[in-house]
Scaffold this active site. Structure first.
Site, short mmCIF file in Angstrom:
data_model
loop_
_atom_site.label_atom_id
_atom_site.label_comp_id
_atom_site.label_asym_id
_atom_site.label_seq_id
_atom_site.Cartn_x
_atom_site.Cartn_y
_atom_site.Cartn_z
N HIS A 79 0.84 -1.20 0.00
CA HIS A 79 0.00 0.00 0.00
C HIS A 79 0.88 1.26 0.00
CE1 HIS A 79 -3.15 2.55 2.40
NE2 HIS A 79 -3.06 2.94 1.15
N GLU A 110 -5.42 7.26 6.72
CA GLU A 110 -6.38 6.32 6.12
C GLU A 110 -6.75 5.25 7.14
OE1 GLU A 110 -5.58 4.60 2.31
OE2 GLU A 110 -4.44 6.35 1.66
N GLU A 144 2.30 1.79 -3.39
CA GLU A 144 1.31 2.38 -4.30
C GLU A 144 1.26 3.89 -4.13
OE1 GLU A 144 -2.90 1.63 -3.27
OE2 GLU A 144 -2.89 3.72 -3.90
N HIS A 145 1.38 4.37 -2.90
CA HIS A 145 1.41 5.82 -2.66
C HIS A 145 2.66 6.46 -3.27
CE1 HIS A 145 -1.61 6.82 0.69
NE2 HIS A 145 -1.92 5.63 0.23
ZN LIG Z 1 -3.76 4.74 0.41
#
Ligand SMILES: [Zn+2]
Length: 573
Positions: A145, A231, A148-149
């Site tokens: 994750h 998040e 991905e950022h």
């Molecule tokens: Zn995210």
């Protein structure tokens, strides 16, 4: 009556994202070995040169015979790619006017689905990578994750952070991404410009650089770690995320389904304290080096698929993709992880010693094969009611069965879950739905496949209960199991009756496909880039709608999973 083990699980504090939204990148990590900008020169037979020198005729394939196609495909096969399937080979719905071509880039093995639609109002592209949070290192929950950022924050060619977003915004488009259990998907959309304004190629060039030479900007690490932590904090109040993470963290500890995919500041820094002003003072360690290792291992042509949809014709789209994606790294010799392995035996339904369920030890291909163990075990995670304290009143029961992955060939062809789902959700008089409704026990009932990864899937029945239904939970469950018993008896007793249901659903699915209209270009690209991993390109439009003949053995083996011993029942008051 069935006996259940009862277990009260209080809401835990780690939550998982199936779909996580992208946020943000750095230079200095490209290695010259990654570049293949020059094409290796090889001796070409004279007759091949003669063919290449013939005039180029874009629509030549339409008027040729199959044998000639092969010749012309060789001819059209530019120096940079091979055509896997051309437009006339794709099976499609009657209303589909788009043109299709699947190619493989010679420089790196990257496979691409090209879609030409001269009437589209939106052009799009998507890259699907076969790596997700199941690949997170043990001491860095959330790394996929975080990757991905970080991957979209800049590239060697376009180092300015936000360059891609600004380019898309200027051309009426946007971009996003999500990290899943075994996959990560990146996509963008753009508004077609004037005929001579090729905005899509400009977008593809910027997009491709993230998969060729992202910079993983050092200065952005601290900010993105905190963004992920935000998040994570936002998800804590969502019952959906809470329940999902409870399901995951109660799985077999030796299967990666147990992992915490969202991650937070603490897990990504291996113990860092977010209340400290900087990463250096947090007591944790900077995850950037591990991030670079993750990219090295997973981001190459053998592990990436691309889908592009635009107004240009197929030849023009092909040239754009070749020129923008040819420098993606080729797969290392030991690094290909694309799709599923070849079947080890002809009969994909086999006897096993693995104890997936108690009544029948038949296993489907791929079931429990990917990670060396099964995700749930009878007596540990299965056959259990979990009473969960929700963030807000929910009154919901989910009955969740571990089943073979949907890509298992017999499941993929026979789709036995569709008939079961149809019978479970039927609302005719005398059905489960009507009895529960008539007694004032439920507001709604639905069923279908939820989680679906390479070695298992979860078949869920969701019951939305009234206050009365919640107070009479055991009555609701008793009626549910009675209904399952009726279906089970029918599967074993009367093949023709089940075959009738199967054929009706098959025909409905084929009719809906025959007259299916084109879907949103961005969603289409995102989904088809993934499908390229599992489905032959020529079948990629139709495969989900095709169902084989009814097979009683498959139906029975599938239904043998749907037992009280092989399910979990999270209940939320
Ligand atoms: Zn995210």
């Amino acid at each position: 009556m069935h006996r259940y083990t009862s277990l009260i699980v209080k809401a835990v504090v780690m939550f998982q994202f199936v779909r996580a939204f992208k946020c943000g990148f750095h230079p200095a990590r490209c290695r010259s070995a990654y570049f293949f900008s020059s094409i290796t020169k090889v001796a070409v037979p004279d007759n091949t040169i003669a063919k290449m020198n013939r005039p180029f005729i874009p629509n030549i394939l339409k008027s040729t015979t199959a044998d000639q196609d092969i010749v012309f495909k060789d001819e059209l096969m530019s120096k940079k790619s091979t055509i896997i399937a051309d437009d006339h080979e794709f099976e499609r719905s009657k209303l589909d006017r788009r043109k299709y071509r699947a190619i493989e880039l010679k420089s790196n093995g990257l496979q691409v689905l090209l879609v030409s639609d001269d009437e589209t109002d939106v052009e799009a592209g998507s890259v699907h990578v076969r790596a997700g949070h199941f690949d997170d290192p043990e001491d860095r929950a959330g790394l996929a994750h975080f990757h991905e950022h970080m991957v979209f924050l800049g590239s060697e060619k376009y180092p300015a952070e936000g360059d891609f977003e600004a380019y898309l915004a200027k051309n009426g488009g946007s971009t996003n991404a999500y990290t899943d259990m075994e996959d990560t998907n990146y996509y963008f959309s753009i508004t077609p410009g004037d005929d001579d304004d090729d905005a899509l190629t400009g977008a593809l060039d910027r997009f491709a650089q993230f998969f060729i030479c992202p910079t993983f900007e050092t200065s952005a690490v601290e900010r993105e770690l905190r963004a992920i932590n935000s998040e994570y904090l936002n998800s804590i109040t969502s019952d959906n995320w809470r329940n999902y993470q409870i399901l995951k963290c109660n799985a077999n500890p030796s299967h990666p389904f147990v992992k915490f995919g969202c991650g937070n500041y603490n897990t990504l820094t291996n113990g860092g304290d977010i209340s400290k002003p900087t990463l250096a003072e947090s007591g944790g360690t900077n995850p950037r080096d591990i991030l670079l290792d993750f990219w090295d291992k997973n981001y190459h042509g053998g592990n990436i698929k691309l889908c592009v949809l635009g107004r240009a014709n197929l030849d023009e789209l092909q040239e754009s993709v070749e020129n923008t994606f040819e420098n993606v790294r080729p797969a290392p010799s030991n690094g290909v992880k694309s799709g599923y392995p070849a079947l080890s035996q002809q009969n994909p339904l086999k006897i096993t010693t693995k104890s997936v369920h108690t009544e029948n030890d038949l296993m489907f291909a791929y079931e429990g094969e990917s990670y060396g163990d099964i995700p749930f075990r009878v007596g540990h995670e299965l056959g259990i009611i979990r009473e969960i304290i929700p963030a807000k009143e929910t009154r919901k029961i989910t009955i969740s069965f571990a089943i073979p992955p949907l890509h298992s060939p017999l499941i993929d062809v026979g789709k036995p879950h569709r008939v079961i789902s149809h019978l479970l959700g039927h609302e005719s008089p005398g059905s489960l739905h009507s009895v529960l409704s008539d007694e004032g026990l439920i507001f709604g009932l639905s069923s279908g496949v939820g989680v679906d990864v390479s070695d298992f899937a979860l078949f869920n029945i969701n019951l939305s209960l009234t206050a009365k239904g919640m107070s009479e939970r055991d009555r609701v469950l008793d009626l549910f199991w009675q209904w399952m018993s009726i279906i089970q008896n029918e599967i074993w007793r009367d093949e023709s009756e089940m075959e009738k249901y199967h054929d009706e659903l098959r025909q409905l699915s084929e009719i809906s496909y025959t007259y299916k209209e084109n879907t949103n270009p961005t969603d289409f690209c995102s989904s088809k880039a993934e499908c390229l991993f599992y489905t032959p390109a020529k079948d990629i439009l139709s495969a989900a709608y095709k169902t084989g003949e009814y097979d009683a053995d498959v139906a029975r083996a599938f239904f043998s999973r749907l037992t009280p011993q092989n399910c979990m029942m999270p209940t939320l008051p």
